[in-house]
Design an enzyme around this catalytic site. Structure first.
Site, PDB file in Angstrom:
ATOM      1  N   ASN A  28      -2.111  53.160  18.316  1.00 57.86           N
ATOM      2  CA  ASN A  28      -1.103  52.532  19.172  1.00 57.86           C
ATOM      3  C   ASN A  28      -1.734  51.684  20.271  1.00 57.86           C
ATOM      4  O   ASN A  28      -1.021  51.142  21.107  1.00 57.86           O
ATOM      5  CB  ASN A  28      -0.200  53.596  19.805  1.00 57.86           C
ATOM      6  N   TYR A  61     -19.482  49.126  32.499  1.00 53.81           N
ATOM      7  CA  TYR A  61     -19.352  48.263  31.318  1.00 53.81           C
ATOM      8  C   TYR A  61     -20.711  47.649  30.966  1.00 53.81           C
ATOM      9  O   TYR A  61     -21.643  47.663  31.775  1.00 53.81           O
ATOM     10  CB  TYR A  61     -18.310  47.160  31.613  1.00 53.81           C
TER      11      TYR A  61
END
Ligand code: NDP
Length: 372
Positions: free
Chosen positions: A182, A82
């Protein structure tokens, strides 16, 4: 018992005070998830216990976490992939969650036991049952925000809100297109679009239970749902049935981003905020030279840091809370998993193909556990 009682009587000050006094015995047993080296979450994350003393500094608060979601960025953080890296090991994990104030220092003026708060600083370590934090590290939220909406509003709905506000001036009737529709961000995009009367074209991956997903997204407010394959051949834009989208939101990259660029109006924007496929974006030069498409990136962490005191930030949080309270913004489809069963939740959230289906939310009280 404390959690159930506060849920049932969350607006009753008298009950709050009784529970507050009951717990002021001086100690809290904190269950927390930590990791000591980067790696596969299932290999490196472990559950620890720690005693937290109620000997608060004047500006400190003890909170009891209610619920904390597991985000793709948390998985990337544990893997060491990250943008933010660990300061020192062992490290806490979790960047979002809803907590209840259980004890306050003598100079804490804006919070009292029973208040609902969200930790609002980077890598606050929300995957733990209790935390001792400074008042300034917390934001008090409205008591009438439902629990799971409160636990999931600070990251994904805020991202969706900014994506729809900061890149193109969208009027009612305009069209946007998004992939990973979604995802939790995608579900928030759909609901904010519905409120702003913006038409949303929603791209999802094909799957066995596609009709059920289409029905769910349509109920949320999606105008059109297409699979990635259907987008490649659709005529809805060329035929004039649907206007060309004026904004594309990309959380996937790779071929999916290329398809989004094929289906937006000239001179508009594609904003990349995620890279779930872990593939680069390939851009045909003509998209930039002849069609005037602009590519942007967005990172909420950066935006929050740059707007820490800005009116725009408080306005965004107010609007999102109002939407949660009046039922126009519901939490993403989720499963609530007790922290003791964290491995089950991590296994789903770190599926190598990204096939998780529901947001995994860690909870700290058995009464909040749900089934898939
Ligand atoms: P969720 O965990 O709710 O959903 C993940 C989504 O990614 C699902 O729609 C899933 O589709 C899709 N997906 C996973 N793998 C792939 C793949 N290989 N190819 C195509 N689609 C894939 O995610 P969130 O809503 O929490 O986050 C979505 C993205 O947004 C993440 O990349 C996250 O890091 C990013 N994000 C970025 C922010 C920012 O500020 N830049 C803030 C918040 C989130 P399927 O159902 O088909 O598996």
């Amino acid at each position: 018992m404390y959690g159930i009682a506060t849920r049932l009587f969350r607006n009753t000050n008298h009950v709050r005070q009784i529970l507050h006094n009951f717990q002021r015995s001086g100690h809290y047993l904190c269950k927390k998830l930590t990791f000591s080296k980067y790696g596969n979450p299932l290999d490196v994350v472990s559950l620890e216990e720690e005693e937290i003393k109620d000997d608060l500094q004047s500006n400190e608060v003890i909170v009891k976490m209610v619920a904390s979601p597991i985000h793709p960025s948390d998985i990337n953080y544990i893997e060491g992939k990250y943008a933010i890296t660990v300061d020192s090991f062992p490290s806490l994990i979790g960047n979002e969650g809803l907590a209840e104030v259980v004890s306050t220092g003598s100079h804490v003026k804006n919070m009292q036991p029973g208040d609902y708060v969200i930790p609002f600083y980077n890598q606050s370590g929300t995957w733990r049952s209790h935390a001792r934090l400074k008042e300034t590290q917390l934001i008090k939220i409205r008591q009438d925000v439902p629990l799971m909406e409160g636990a999931t509003m600070a990251v994904n709905p805020c991202t969706a809100y900014r994506l729809l506000l900061d890149f193109e001036n969208l009027d009612p009737g305009d069209v946007i297109i998004q992939n990973a529709a979604n995802s939790a961000v995608g579900q928030a995009v759909i609901q904010i679009c519905k409120r702003r009367k913006i038409t949303s074209v929603n791209i999802v991956r094909d799957r066995a239970n596609l009709p059920e997903l289409v029905e769910y997204l349509t109920r949320l407010g999606a105008d059109i749902v297409l699979t990635e394959q259907q987008l490649r051949t659709t005529k809805i834009f060329k035929s004039g049935q649907v206007q060309w989208p004026r904004l594309a939101l990309n959380a996937v990259c790779g071929a999916s981003a290329t398809e989004l660029m094929r289906h937006i109006e000239d001179g508009t924007s594609l904003v990349t905020y995620g890279a779930m496929s872990r593939q680069p974006i390939t851009v045909a030069p003509g998209k930039l030279i002849f069609r005037g498409i602009t590519l942007h990136g967005f990172w909420l962490t950066d935006w929050n840091q740059m707007n820490i005191e800005a009116h725009a930030r408080w306005e965004m949080l107010d609007q999102i809370q109002s939407m949660c309270v009046n039922g126009r913004l519901v939490a993403p489809r989720h499963t609530c998993v007790l922290i003791d069963n964290y491995r089950e939740a991590l296994r789903k959230a770190s599926d190598p193909d990204g096939k998780c289906d529901r947001k995994q939310i860690l909870v700290f009280d058995t009464s909040l556990v749900t089934k898939d």
